[in-house]
Design a protein around this motif. Structure first.
Motif, short mmCIF file in Angstrom:
data_model
loop_
_atom_site.label_atom_id
_atom_site.label_comp_id
_atom_site.label_asym_id
_atom_site.label_seq_id
_atom_site.Cartn_x
_atom_site.Cartn_y
_atom_site.Cartn_z
N ILE A 112 4.38 -10.01 -11.71
CA ILE A 112 4.81 -8.62 -11.50
C ILE A 112 3.95 -7.69 -12.35
CG2 ILE A 112 6.72 -6.99 -11.68
CD1 ILE A 112 8.63 -9.31 -11.29
N GLU A 115 2.60 -1.61 -11.11
CA GLU A 115 2.81 -0.91 -9.84
C GLU A 115 4.18 -1.20 -9.24
OE1 GLU A 115 1.10 -4.90 -9.21
OE2 GLU A 115 0.53 -3.15 -10.42
N GLU A 116 4.81 -2.31 -9.67
CA GLU A 116 6.13 -2.67 -9.15
C GLU A 116 7.26 -2.16 -10.03
OE1 GLU A 116 6.25 -6.83 -7.60
OE2 GLU A 116 4.17 -6.88 -8.29
N GLY A 120 7.68 -5.14 -14.89
CA GLY A 120 6.23 -5.03 -14.75
C GLY A 120 5.62 -3.97 -15.65
#
Length: 454
Positions: A112, A115-116, A120
Protein backbone atom coordinates in the motif's frame (compact mmCIF):
# COMPACT_ATOMS: atom_id res chain seq x y z
CA UNK A 1 57.01 20.74 -30.02
CA UNK A 2 58.85 19.40 -26.95
CA UNK A 3 59.95 22.90 -25.96
CA UNK A 4 56.39 24.16 -26.35
CA UNK A 5 55.08 21.39 -24.05
CA UNK A 6 57.67 22.10 -21.37
CA UNK A 7 56.89 25.80 -21.56
CA UNK A 8 53.18 25.08 -21.08
CA UNK A 9 53.85 22.93 -18.01
CA UNK A 10 56.09 25.62 -16.52
CA UNK A 11 53.43 28.26 -17.15
CA UNK A 12 50.73 26.17 -15.45
CA UNK A 13 53.04 25.52 -12.48
CA UNK A 14 53.75 29.25 -12.22
CA UNK A 15 50.06 30.09 -12.22
CA UNK A 16 49.35 27.41 -9.60
CA UNK A 17 52.14 28.66 -7.35
CA UNK A 18 51.08 32.29 -7.63
CA UNK A 19 47.48 31.36 -6.82
CA UNK A 20 48.34 29.34 -3.72
CA UNK A 21 47.01 30.83 -0.49
CA UNK A 22 49.55 29.00 1.67
CA UNK A 23 52.63 30.12 -0.31
CA UNK A 24 54.18 26.78 0.50
CA UNK A 25 53.98 27.33 4.26
CA UNK A 26 52.82 24.77 6.83
CA UNK A 27 49.42 26.14 7.83
CA UNK A 28 47.54 22.95 8.72
CA UNK A 29 44.31 21.58 7.33
CA UNK A 30 41.75 24.36 7.11
CA UNK A 31 38.52 23.01 8.57
CA UNK A 32 35.32 24.79 9.49
CA UNK A 33 35.49 27.42 12.21
CA UNK A 34 34.23 25.82 15.43
CA UNK A 35 31.71 27.88 17.39
CA UNK A 36 30.37 25.63 20.14
CA UNK A 37 27.17 26.68 21.82
CA UNK A 38 26.39 26.40 25.49
CA UNK A 39 24.07 23.38 25.77
CA UNK A 40 20.51 24.25 26.69
CA UNK A 41 19.80 24.00 30.42
CA UNK A 42 23.45 23.45 31.33
CA UNK A 43 26.10 25.39 33.25
CA UNK A 44 29.81 25.53 32.50
CA UNK A 45 31.87 24.06 35.33
CA UNK A 46 35.40 25.49 34.99
CA UNK A 47 38.39 23.21 35.32
CA UNK A 48 40.14 23.09 38.66
CA UNK A 49 41.52 21.02 41.49
CA UNK A 50 39.94 20.20 44.83
CA UNK A 51 40.33 17.92 47.82
CA UNK A 52 38.04 14.99 47.11
CA UNK A 53 36.82 12.96 50.06
CA UNK A 54 36.03 13.31 53.74
CA UNK A 55 38.03 16.30 54.92
CA UNK A 56 35.56 16.60 57.83
CA UNK A 57 34.79 13.89 60.38
CA UNK A 58 33.72 10.56 58.92
CA UNK A 59 30.72 10.11 61.19
CA UNK A 60 29.63 6.80 59.66
CA UNK A 61 33.17 5.38 60.00
CA UNK A 62 32.94 3.77 56.56
CA UNK A 63 36.53 4.73 55.67
CA UNK A 64 35.77 4.77 51.95
CA UNK A 65 36.67 8.38 51.11
CA UNK A 66 40.17 9.36 52.29
CA UNK A 67 41.13 12.85 51.16
CA UNK A 68 42.92 13.19 47.86
CA UNK A 69 43.76 16.26 45.78
CA UNK A 70 42.56 15.77 42.21
CA UNK A 71 42.06 17.86 39.07
CA UNK A 72 39.12 17.74 36.66
CA UNK A 73 38.73 19.25 33.21
CA UNK A 74 36.02 21.72 32.30
CA UNK A 75 32.57 20.38 31.50
CA UNK A 76 28.95 21.37 31.21
CA UNK A 77 26.40 20.02 33.67
CA UNK A 78 22.60 20.14 33.75
CA UNK A 79 21.54 22.84 36.18
CA UNK A 80 18.80 20.52 37.48
CA UNK A 81 18.11 16.84 37.69
CA UNK A 82 16.50 15.43 34.55
CA UNK A 83 12.78 16.06 34.98
CA UNK A 84 9.74 13.93 34.25
CA UNK A 85 8.95 16.23 31.33
CA UNK A 86 12.42 15.83 29.82
CA UNK A 87 12.42 12.06 30.22
CA UNK A 88 8.89 11.89 28.77
CA UNK A 89 10.32 13.48 25.61
CA UNK A 90 12.60 10.44 25.33
CA UNK A 91 9.71 8.03 25.95
CA UNK A 92 7.48 9.80 23.42
CA UNK A 93 10.23 9.73 20.81
CA UNK A 94 10.70 5.98 21.25
CA UNK A 95 6.93 5.37 21.13
CA UNK A 96 6.63 7.52 18.01
CA UNK A 97 9.53 5.73 16.28
CA UNK A 98 8.27 2.24 17.07
CA UNK A 99 4.74 3.13 15.92
CA UNK A 100 5.95 4.59 12.63
CA UNK A 101 8.20 1.58 12.05
CA UNK A 102 5.33 -0.85 12.58
CA UNK A 103 3.04 1.15 10.28
CA UNK A 104 5.70 1.40 7.56
CA UNK A 105 6.50 -2.32 7.68
CA UNK A 106 2.85 -3.37 7.38
CA UNK A 107 2.24 -0.89 4.56
CA UNK A 108 5.28 -2.24 2.73
CA UNK A 109 4.21 -5.85 3.21
CA UNK A 110 0.71 -5.07 1.94
CA UNK A 111 2.03 -3.07 -0.99
CA UNK A 112 0.00 0.00 0.00
CA UNK A 113 1.40 3.39 -0.99
CA UNK A 114 0.59 7.07 -0.26
CA UNK A 115 -1.77 7.25 -3.23
CA UNK A 116 -4.13 4.86 -1.43
CA UNK A 117 -4.14 6.84 1.84
CA UNK A 118 -4.71 5.29 5.25
CA UNK A 119 -1.72 3.29 6.43
CA UNK A 120 -0.11 4.02 3.06
CA UNK A 121 0.60 7.56 4.27
CA UNK A 122 3.22 6.08 6.61
CA UNK A 123 5.11 3.96 4.07
CA UNK A 124 8.92 4.19 4.06
CA UNK A 125 10.11 7.37 2.33
CA UNK A 126 13.29 5.87 0.91
CA UNK A 127 12.93 2.34 -0.43
CA UNK A 128 16.47 2.38 -1.88
CA UNK A 129 18.82 1.58 0.99
CA UNK A 130 21.87 2.28 -1.20
CA UNK A 131 21.08 5.99 -0.98
CA UNK A 132 21.31 6.03 2.81
CA UNK A 133 24.58 7.26 4.28
CA UNK A 134 26.48 5.34 6.94
CA UNK A 135 25.19 7.84 9.49
CA UNK A 136 21.61 7.47 8.26
CA UNK A 137 21.80 3.69 8.47
CA UNK A 138 23.29 3.88 11.95
CA UNK A 139 20.51 6.11 13.18
CA UNK A 140 17.78 4.10 11.45
CA UNK A 141 19.14 0.76 12.60
CA UNK A 142 19.50 1.71 16.22
CA UNK A 143 16.30 3.28 17.43
CA UNK A 144 13.45 0.94 16.59
CA UNK A 145 13.80 -1.32 19.62
CA UNK A 146 12.11 -4.05 17.58
CA UNK A 147 15.10 -6.29 17.03
CA UNK A 148 15.99 -7.36 13.48
CA UNK A 149 13.15 -6.47 11.13
CA UNK A 150 14.72 -6.82 7.69
CA UNK A 151 13.84 -3.19 6.98
CA UNK A 152 16.97 -1.63 8.43
CA UNK A 153 18.20 1.48 6.62
CA UNK A 154 14.73 2.50 5.42
CA UNK A 155 13.78 6.10 6.17
CA UNK A 156 10.57 6.65 8.13
CA UNK A 157 7.97 9.16 7.01
CA UNK A 158 7.81 11.70 9.82
CA UNK A 159 5.87 14.27 7.82
CA UNK A 160 2.53 12.67 8.67
CA UNK A 161 1.11 13.15 12.16
CA UNK A 162 0.25 9.98 14.03
CA UNK A 163 -3.42 9.53 14.91
CA UNK A 164 -4.06 8.43 18.49
CA UNK A 165 -7.81 9.03 18.67
CA UNK A 166 -9.51 5.64 18.12
CA UNK A 167 -12.48 7.27 16.39
CA UNK A 168 -10.19 8.78 13.75
CA UNK A 169 -8.17 5.71 12.74
CA UNK A 170 -8.07 5.80 8.90
CA UNK A 171 -8.39 2.06 8.14
CA UNK A 172 -8.35 -1.44 9.64
CA UNK A 173 -4.62 -1.88 9.03
CA UNK A 174 -3.82 1.25 11.02
CA UNK A 175 -6.11 -0.06 13.76
CA UNK A 176 -4.29 -3.40 13.76
CA UNK A 177 -0.92 -1.73 14.35
CA UNK A 178 -2.18 0.63 17.03
CA UNK A 179 -3.96 -2.15 18.93
CA UNK A 180 -0.70 -4.10 19.07
CA UNK A 181 0.84 -1.28 21.13
CA UNK A 182 -1.72 -1.44 23.93
CA UNK A 183 -2.15 -3.97 26.70
CA UNK A 184 -4.84 -6.63 26.02
CA UNK A 185 -8.44 -5.66 26.70
CA UNK A 186 -8.75 -8.24 29.48
CA UNK A 187 -5.94 -6.47 31.38
CA UNK A 188 -7.56 -3.05 31.13
CA UNK A 189 -9.90 -1.57 33.73
CA UNK A 190 -12.14 1.48 34.13
CA UNK A 191 -12.34 1.73 30.35
CA UNK A 192 -8.74 2.97 30.08
CA UNK A 193 -6.52 2.02 27.15
CA UNK A 194 -2.93 1.83 28.33
CA UNK A 195 0.21 1.55 26.24
CA UNK A 196 2.14 -1.66 26.87
CA UNK A 197 5.31 -0.03 28.19
CA UNK A 198 7.28 -3.27 27.87
CA UNK A 199 7.25 -2.65 24.12
CA UNK A 200 8.94 0.72 24.47
CA UNK A 201 12.51 -0.39 23.91
CA UNK A 202 15.51 1.62 22.79
CA UNK A 203 18.33 0.00 20.87
CA UNK A 204 21.75 1.56 20.43
CA UNK A 205 25.44 0.79 20.00
CA UNK A 206 28.54 2.23 21.58
CA UNK A 207 32.26 1.59 21.50
CA UNK A 208 34.11 0.54 24.64
CA UNK A 209 37.10 2.84 24.17
CA UNK A 210 38.71 1.92 27.50
CA UNK A 211 38.63 -1.80 26.72
CA UNK A 212 40.02 -1.15 23.25
CA UNK A 213 42.84 1.03 24.57
CA UNK A 214 43.88 -1.56 27.15
CA UNK A 215 43.70 -4.46 24.74
CA UNK A 216 47.02 -6.06 23.87
CA UNK A 217 48.06 -6.10 20.22
CA UNK A 218 48.85 -9.77 20.68
CA UNK A 219 45.14 -10.41 21.16
CA UNK A 220 44.65 -9.41 17.52
CA UNK A 221 41.20 -7.97 18.13
CA UNK A 222 39.49 -5.79 15.57
CA UNK A 223 37.41 -2.67 16.11
CA UNK A 224 34.14 -4.60 15.99
CA UNK A 225 35.20 -6.62 19.05
CA UNK A 226 34.74 -3.52 21.18
CA UNK A 227 31.38 -2.37 19.84
CA UNK A 228 28.65 -3.06 22.39
CA UNK A 229 24.98 -3.39 21.53
CA UNK A 230 22.27 -2.47 24.02
CA UNK A 231 18.51 -2.92 23.90
CA UNK A 232 16.35 -2.20 26.91
CA UNK A 233 12.95 -1.04 28.11
CA UNK A 234 13.11 2.64 28.86
CA UNK A 235 9.85 3.40 30.68
CA UNK A 236 10.43 4.29 34.37
CA UNK A 237 9.57 1.65 36.94
CA UNK A 238 6.65 3.36 38.69
CA UNK A 239 6.22 0.45 41.11
CA UNK A 240 9.26 1.72 43.05
CA UNK A 241 6.91 3.95 45.05
CA UNK A 242 5.26 0.80 46.39
CA UNK A 243 8.21 -1.60 46.60
CA UNK A 244 10.62 0.80 48.29
CA UNK A 245 8.32 1.28 51.27
CA UNK A 246 6.40 -1.61 52.76
CA UNK A 247 3.32 -0.88 54.88
CA UNK A 248 3.13 2.62 53.40
CA UNK A 249 0.38 4.17 51.26
CA UNK A 250 2.15 5.60 48.20
CA UNK A 251 -0.30 4.52 45.51
CA UNK A 252 -0.99 8.09 44.28
CA UNK A 253 2.72 8.51 43.48
CA UNK A 254 2.73 5.20 41.62
CA UNK A 255 -0.32 6.21 39.59
CA UNK A 256 0.47 9.82 38.75
CA UNK A 257 4.07 10.85 39.39
CA UNK A 258 5.64 10.19 35.99
CA UNK A 259 2.91 11.00 33.49
CA UNK A 260 0.75 13.71 35.09
CA UNK A 261 1.43 17.35 34.18
CA UNK A 262 1.34 18.27 37.85
CA UNK A 263 4.72 16.56 38.23
CA UNK A 264 6.31 17.62 34.94
CA UNK A 265 9.04 19.72 36.54
CA UNK A 266 9.84 17.18 39.26
CA UNK A 267 12.92 14.91 38.91
CA UNK A 268 12.31 11.61 37.16
CA UNK A 269 12.82 8.54 39.37
CA UNK A 270 12.48 4.81 38.88
CA UNK A 271 15.31 5.00 36.34
CA UNK A 272 18.11 2.44 36.42
CA UNK A 273 21.72 3.31 35.66
CA UNK A 274 21.38 1.49 32.34
CA UNK A 275 18.29 3.51 31.42
CA UNK A 276 20.14 6.71 32.30
CA UNK A 277 22.92 5.65 29.92
CA UNK A 278 20.35 5.01 27.18
CA UNK A 279 18.90 8.50 27.75
CA UNK A 280 22.37 10.02 27.32
CA UNK A 281 22.80 8.17 24.02
CA UNK A 282 19.39 9.34 22.79
CA UNK A 283 20.02 12.94 23.84
CA UNK A 284 23.27 12.93 21.85
CA UNK A 285 21.51 11.47 18.81
CA UNK A 286 18.59 13.89 19.14
CA UNK A 287 20.93 16.89 19.14
CA UNK A 288 23.14 15.59 16.33
CA UNK A 289 20.12 14.87 14.13
CA UNK A 290 19.35 18.57 14.36
CA UNK A 291 23.01 19.51 13.79
CA UNK A 292 23.08 17.33 10.66
CA UNK A 293 19.89 18.88 9.27
CA UNK A 294 21.50 22.33 9.57
CA UNK A 295 24.85 21.28 8.10
CA UNK A 296 26.61 21.87 11.43
CA UNK A 297 29.38 19.84 13.02
CA UNK A 298 28.31 17.21 15.55
CA UNK A 299 28.48 17.89 19.27
CA UNK A 300 30.29 15.48 21.57
CA UNK A 301 28.26 13.07 23.60
CA UNK A 302 26.12 13.66 26.67
CA UNK A 303 26.98 11.29 29.50
CA UNK A 304 26.72 10.71 33.23
CA UNK A 305 29.28 12.58 35.35
CA UNK A 306 32.16 10.78 36.95
CA UNK A 307 32.13 10.65 40.73
CA UNK A 308 34.91 13.26 40.90
CA UNK A 309 33.11 15.60 38.48
CA UNK A 310 29.93 15.31 40.49
CA UNK A 311 31.64 16.16 43.80
CA UNK A 312 33.61 19.02 42.25
CA UNK A 313 30.43 20.50 40.77
CA UNK A 314 28.48 19.98 44.00
CA UNK A 315 31.06 21.92 46.00
CA UNK A 316 30.46 24.96 43.79
CA UNK A 317 34.01 26.18 44.25
CA UNK A 318 33.80 26.17 48.05
CA UNK A 319 36.92 24.40 49.22
CA UNK A 320 36.35 22.12 52.19
CA UNK A 321 32.60 22.76 52.35
CA UNK A 322 30.40 20.14 53.99
CA UNK A 323 27.36 20.88 51.82
CA UNK A 324 26.90 22.59 48.42
CA UNK A 325 26.19 25.87 50.25
CA UNK A 326 29.27 25.46 52.45
CA UNK A 327 28.00 24.39 55.81
CA UNK A 328 28.25 22.90 58.30
CA UNK A 329 24.55 23.58 58.95
CA UNK A 330 21.46 22.51 56.99
CA UNK A 331 19.36 25.46 58.23
CA UNK A 332 19.82 29.00 56.91
CA UNK A 333 20.20 32.10 59.05
CA UNK A 334 16.48 32.71 58.55
CA UNK A 335 15.60 29.32 59.99
CA UNK A 336 14.74 27.58 56.69
CA UNK A 337 16.03 24.20 55.60
CA UNK A 338 18.47 24.42 52.70
CA UNK A 339 17.46 21.20 50.93
CA UNK A 340 14.82 18.50 50.66
CA UNK A 341 15.71 15.60 52.96
CA UNK A 342 14.59 13.86 56.15
CA UNK A 343 15.53 16.45 58.78
CA UNK A 344 14.01 14.78 61.80
CA UNK A 345 13.06 11.26 62.75
CA UNK A 346 9.92 10.42 60.78
CA UNK A 347 9.19 14.09 60.02
CA UNK A 348 9.61 14.21 56.26
CA UNK A 349 7.58 17.41 55.91
CA UNK A 350 9.65 19.62 58.23
CA UNK A 351 11.50 21.01 55.18
CA UNK A 352 8.21 21.90 53.43
CA UNK A 353 8.31 18.76 51.25
CA UNK A 354 7.04 15.22 51.74
CA UNK A 355 8.46 13.43 48.69
CA UNK A 356 10.40 15.15 45.89
CA UNK A 357 10.11 18.83 44.99
CA UNK A 358 10.39 20.64 41.67
CA UNK A 359 13.87 20.44 40.17
CA UNK A 360 14.41 24.20 40.54
CA UNK A 361 13.73 24.43 44.25
CA UNK A 362 15.84 25.91 47.05
CA UNK A 363 18.86 28.08 46.26
CA UNK A 364 21.44 26.90 43.68
CA UNK A 365 25.10 26.57 44.63
CA UNK A 366 27.80 28.92 43.34
CA UNK A 367 27.96 27.05 40.01
CA UNK A 368 24.20 27.74 39.66
CA UNK A 369 23.30 24.05 40.09
CA UNK A 370 20.07 23.18 41.89
CA UNK A 371 19.53 20.38 44.40
CA UNK A 372 23.04 18.98 44.42
CA UNK A 373 22.06 17.96 47.94
CA UNK A 374 18.75 16.25 48.63
CA UNK A 375 15.63 15.82 46.49
CA UNK A 376 16.94 12.72 44.66
CA UNK A 377 20.28 10.94 44.77
CA UNK A 378 22.01 10.96 41.39
CA UNK A 379 23.65 8.26 39.29
CA UNK A 380 27.29 8.78 38.31
CA UNK A 381 29.31 6.99 35.66
CA UNK A 382 31.70 5.56 38.25
CA UNK A 383 31.66 2.06 39.69
CA UNK A 384 31.71 1.77 43.46
CA UNK A 385 34.79 0.35 45.12
CA UNK A 386 35.46 1.25 48.77
CA UNK A 387 39.17 1.43 47.97
CA UNK A 388 38.98 3.32 44.68
CA UNK A 389 40.32 6.57 46.13
CA UNK A 390 43.57 4.73 46.80
CA UNK A 391 44.28 3.89 43.16
CA UNK A 392 42.37 6.26 40.84
CA UNK A 393 44.36 8.90 38.97
CA UNK A 394 44.71 12.41 40.34
CA UNK A 395 43.77 13.74 36.87
CA UNK A 396 40.11 13.28 35.92
CA UNK A 397 39.77 10.31 38.30
CA UNK A 398 37.17 7.69 37.48
CA UNK A 399 36.65 4.28 39.02
CA UNK A 400 35.10 2.84 35.87
CA UNK A 401 34.78 -0.94 35.81
CA UNK A 402 32.43 -2.62 33.36
CA UNK A 403 32.30 -5.80 35.42
CA UNK A 404 31.30 -3.97 38.62
CA UNK A 405 27.51 -3.60 38.75
CA UNK A 406 27.64 -1.35 41.82
CA UNK A 407 27.41 2.26 40.61
CA UNK A 408 28.06 5.33 42.72
CA UNK A 409 25.13 7.57 43.61
CA UNK A 410 25.67 10.98 45.19
CA UNK A 411 23.84 13.81 46.89
CA UNK A 412 21.32 12.11 49.14
CA UNK A 413 17.57 12.28 48.66
CA UNK A 414 14.23 13.28 50.13
CA UNK A 415 14.19 10.16 52.33
CA UNK A 416 17.81 10.47 53.63
CA UNK A 417 19.25 12.04 56.74
CA UNK A 418 21.66 14.97 56.47
CA UNK A 419 24.81 12.80 56.42
CA UNK A 420 24.00 11.60 52.90
CA UNK A 421 23.60 15.19 51.69
CA UNK A 422 27.25 15.96 52.35
CA UNK A 423 29.23 16.54 49.14
CA UNK A 424 31.81 13.89 50.07
CA UNK A 425 29.46 11.08 51.16
CA UNK A 426 29.55 8.01 48.92
CA UNK A 427 26.76 5.51 48.34
CA UNK A 428 25.81 3.05 45.62
CA UNK A 429 23.03 1.11 43.91
CA UNK A 430 23.18 -1.73 41.41
CA UNK A 431 23.12 -0.74 37.74
CA UNK A 432 19.90 -2.59 36.96
CA UNK A 433 18.02 -1.34 40.02
CA UNK A 434 15.54 1.54 40.11
CA UNK A 435 14.49 3.53 43.17
CA UNK A 436 11.93 6.18 44.09
CA UNK A 437 14.74 8.33 45.42
CA UNK A 438 17.37 8.04 42.65
CA UNK A 439 17.47 10.21 39.53
CA UNK A 440 20.29 11.67 37.42
CA UNK A 441 21.65 14.63 35.52
CA UNK A 442 23.95 14.67 32.51
CA UNK A 443 27.21 16.36 31.55
CA UNK A 444 29.00 17.18 28.32
CA UNK A 445 32.73 17.73 27.83
CA UNK A 446 33.78 21.33 27.26
CA UNK A 447 35.34 22.17 23.88
CA UNK A 448 35.55 25.94 23.94
CA UNK A 449 33.22 28.91 24.24
CA UNK A 450 30.80 30.34 21.69
CA UNK A 451 32.21 33.37 19.90
CA UNK A 452 30.40 36.31 21.52
CA UNK A 453 31.39 38.64 18.64
CA UNK A 454 29.33 36.76 16.02
Amino acid sequence: MKKLLLSSIAFVFLLTSCGSKTKGELVGVQGKKWYPEKPYGMELIPRGSFIMGKSEEDQAKVLNAPTKTVTVRSFYMDDTEITNSEYRQFVEWVKDSITRTKLAILADELGIGPEEGGIGDFVFKDADTTKASVYDKYMLDNYSGMGETGFEGRALNKDENLIWDVSEYPDEYYTEVMDSLYIPEEESYNGQRTIDVTKLKYKYSWMDIEAAARSSRKENKSRKDFIRHEELEIYPDTTVWIRDFEYSYNEPMHNDYFWHDAYSEYPVVGISWKQAQAFCNWRTKHKNDDQKSKGKQFVNKFRLPTEAEWEYAARGGIEGGTYPWGGPYVISDTGCFMANFKPQRGDYAADQALYTVEAKSYEPNDFNLYNMAGNVSEWTNSSYDPNSYEYVSTMNPNGGDGSNERKVIRGGSWKDVAYFLQVSTRDYEYADSARSYVGFRTVQDYMGEEDSTR
